[in-house]
Motif scaffolding. Structure first.
Motif, PDB file in Angstrom:
ATOM      1  N   VAL A   8     -25.399  70.250  -4.525  1.00 51.88           N
ATOM      2  CA  VAL A   8     -24.656  71.066  -5.474  1.00 51.88           C
ATOM      3  C   VAL A   8     -24.550  70.317  -6.800  1.00 51.88           C
ATOM      4  O   VAL A   8     -24.844  70.847  -7.878  1.00 51.88           O
ATOM      5  CB  VAL A   8     -23.245  71.390  -4.942  1.00 51.88           C
ATOM      6  N   GLY A   9     -24.166  69.043  -6.686  1.00 50.84           N
ATOM      7  CA  GLY A   9     -23.976  68.239  -7.898  1.00 50.84           C
ATOM      8  C   GLY A   9     -25.274  68.033  -8.654  1.00 50.84           C
ATOM      9  O   GLY A   9     -25.316  68.128  -9.889  1.00 50.84           O
ATOM     10  N   LEU A  10     -26.340  67.761  -7.936  1.00 47.98           N
ATOM     11  CA  LEU A  10     -27.621  67.563  -8.614  1.00 47.98           C
ATOM     12  C   LEU A  10     -28.067  68.841  -9.314  1.00 47.98           C
ATOM     13  O   LEU A  10     -28.664  68.802 -10.398  1.00 47.98           O
ATOM     14  CB  LEU A  10     -28.688  67.117  -7.612  1.00 47.98           C
ATOM     15  N   SER A  31     -22.703  68.236  -0.974  1.00 46.48           N
ATOM     16  CA  SER A  31     -22.218  68.110  -2.346  1.00 46.48           C
ATOM     17  C   SER A  31     -23.250  67.485  -3.260  1.00 46.48           C
ATOM     18  O   SER A  31     -23.347  67.821  -4.443  1.00 46.48           O
ATOM     19  CB  SER A  31     -20.940  67.259  -2.382  1.00 46.48           C
ATOM     20  N   ILE A  32     -24.012  66.536  -2.698  1.00 48.30           N
ATOM     21  CA  ILE A  32     -25.019  65.898  -3.540  1.00 48.30           C
ATOM     22  C   ILE A  32     -25.938  66.947  -4.151  1.00 48.30           C
ATOM     23  O   ILE A  32     -26.245  66.906  -5.353  1.00 48.30           O
ATOM     24  CB  ILE A  32     -25.845  64.894  -2.717  1.00 48.30           C
ATOM     25  N   VAL A  67     -26.073  71.057 -10.568  1.00 41.13           N
ATOM     26  CA  VAL A  67     -25.271  71.125 -11.791  1.00 41.13           C
ATOM     27  C   VAL A  67     -25.846  70.183 -12.848  1.00 41.13           C
ATOM     28  O   VAL A  67     -25.931  70.526 -14.030  1.00 41.13           O
ATOM     29  CB  VAL A  67     -23.798  70.788 -11.493  1.00 41.13           C
TER      30      VAL A  67
END
Lengths: 210, 210, 210, 210
Positions: free
Chosen positions: A169-171, A166-167, A173
């Motif tokens: 994916v989030g980064l 997720s990190i 974004v």
DNA sequence: AATGAATGAGTCTTCATTCAT
DNA sequence: CATGAATGAAGACTCATTCAT
């Protein structure tokens, strides 16, 4: 000779497909799938609209094409596999470096398809299987092994692995959103993450003592 | 009397707006902004298409409406502020719980707008400022203070904070993608993250010793 | 060859534009700009709605297209210029004949755009400059010269010229209104006007004497 | 008392109708029939949209209302009749003055309805009968009589009369088109026209002689 | 194989009109 | 009578896709 010709033909086809997909990624990344028109893509690719349809079945198929190309580009599987023998800290740093580079390289293509992937059930499914689940399973396997060896403390493996993924994916974004800290500090991300993930935020007694 | 009437009128307007936004979020979440038609939204909201335009300037304005509503719903600011006095571990657990609950509650609305937000420059800007930057700044402030107090080890504060935020962005994407581990383990996320972030993956000597 | 092809292409484009404008004039003249639908125009032109938009930017642009075409059709400038040497009576008869014929030929197109021209400030401006002012200036020049030569009695030149132009504008409106006298007597208009304008209604002494 | 109340009521109704028609004329003149919205008219009139429909059957009926009001305002009939005894030159000057003033007063209302009148067959018919034909017939009668008396030279009466009327229609269009010569010289129009129409442009021998 | 003109289904949006209050 | 929110039919315009050249 016929075989050689076929080969050349295939290469030409592949080159034309890539030429179109490059343009598509550019335009999609800029305007999004729906606001991008086939006319615009054709212009960006230097071909006619009709030609696009000689290589792709539909506009939606262009997304699939980009996704496939991203998957081909992406050798995380192998690289990860290669690092699976390393000690956790080295493994994570290597894995993080790898991801960080992939995102930088694939930014345009990924940005081109992500919003559409989040929207369409079929793409979602396909994307999830190719990019998330496969890696999740490998990571789970690795972490589970390391936990058993005592190299990693016992944790909720599936969720921990999802958090790690997720990190990124989030980064990614964050990059799309234009966050300056992430964009300008991108090269430092692997080490920062390694510290965060591996050592935690809590200061260690011995370090304090030291 | 006129004042009382005005008040009632405003409440009616607000109720109607919410009625429409609820339906919009549902339809957008399901089909995405572009594939959702105003006719469909109207039907879902139980009003006519024309009525939508009595309350919102355009289809795009519905996205803004949802975003605004999300922001109003979101009291993270205050709750975070309240926890800012706590010890790091408690603070993070509280903050994580809060986020996890917000995502669960706002899932539909967030899913409705995220792809469009990633696509439109204006929405991007607005979203980034309302949801990312504000919180990032508060977290940075907190972490910096704690580092000075020695409660948190010295880290690259901006990137660490972005990484924390990214986890939730990423987990939310995972939910959209339908990842079973994340969906079914959602209640455990705060604790798992607290362990991961605060203690790190690396086993501690004393723990090993113990 | 490329040049030849371009030429052919341009001709095709021009032909298609005219085909669409012909249909547009017909439909506008019949129903007016606003009551005419693009679907109807397309049907009348024997093309699809989409095709219209391949040749014109908007429905409003069709009005501009008609106006431009009218202007191209209109060679009053040259013909007037040619007659500028004639004696007044011959000049006016020639000019009146010319106008009368133009109106007959351009009736449909003119009727198609006039109400819209009277309504839209931009069209108004454009129409006035192309059709009214240019001719007014030429006429003023002519009349002024003839007054100096003593061929025309001293008059308020600008207003007199406007009055002359107005007659044709008004007669055209009369045609739209369906006035039988004007419609059936159209061929006599030049001579009637010549008498009216040149000799006046007042009987002349010598004529009375004769 | 009931009769008195009825009278008051009727006056109120009439006042309200006029209030609405004034606003309508203003808005129509500015934007044209189709681009004007009932909401806008209501705002300009200081009433609600619903109220408009208590006094007029439809938006189109507002045009009829304006036309009727113009006709009531217009007493040309009587004034013309009064002047019918005068010598031609005085008659025409009087008639021209009258027209010129009417146009100035009714400009807004006339501009409001003319484009729509030119567009709609029913309005066309109605307008033609009320404003054109009636006057044409009176003028024809007058001119015919004067011709018989030898006060006006023998001319094609119907066309000559139409030409006279056309001048005013055309001058009115010129005003809409914003022609400066016509707008600023408006007060001189009656005399200029009298000279033009009555004496003609051709210099008279005796004048030359004088 | 490449082209790009033609297509027409599909959608957002407007706005005259109605009617419950 | 006045109001103005609700309606929904209608229409301009877009654009993915096709196909004759």
């Amino acid at each position: 000779m016929s075989a050689a010709q076929d080969h050349i033909r295939e290469q030409l086809i592949e080159a034309r497909r890539n030429q179109i997909l490059d343009a598509t990624a550019k335009v999609f990344a800029e305007k999004g799938f729906h606001r991008a028109t086939t006319k615009e893509i054709a212009r960006a690719a230097g071909v006619s609209e009709g030609t696009i349809y000689n290589y792709f079945a539909s506009k939606a198929d262009l997304v699939v094409g980009i996704m496939t190309r991203l998957a081909e580009l992406d050798a995380l599987g192998e690289e990860l596999a290669g690092a699976l023998q390393s000690e956790p800290r080295e493994f994570f740093i290597a894995a993080f470096r790898h991801r960080v580079n992939r995102i930088r390289q694939g930014q345009e293509m990924l940005q081109a398809i992500l919003p559409e992937v989040l929207t369409s059930p079929e793409l979602r499914e396909s994307f999830y299987r190719q990019y998330v689940l496969r890696i999740a399973e490998m990571l789970e396997q690795y972490v589970r092994t390391r936990v058993e060896l005592g190299d990693i403390r016992p944790v909720n493996v599936p969720l921990t692995v999802r958090a790690l993924q997720s990190i990124f994916v989030g980064l990614f974004v964050m990059r799309i959103l234009g966050d300056e800290a992430v964009l300008s500090g991108w090269d430092d991300v692997p080490e920062v993450l390694a510290t965060l993930i591996f050592d935690g935020l809590c200061p260690r007694p011995e370090e304090v003592a030291g």
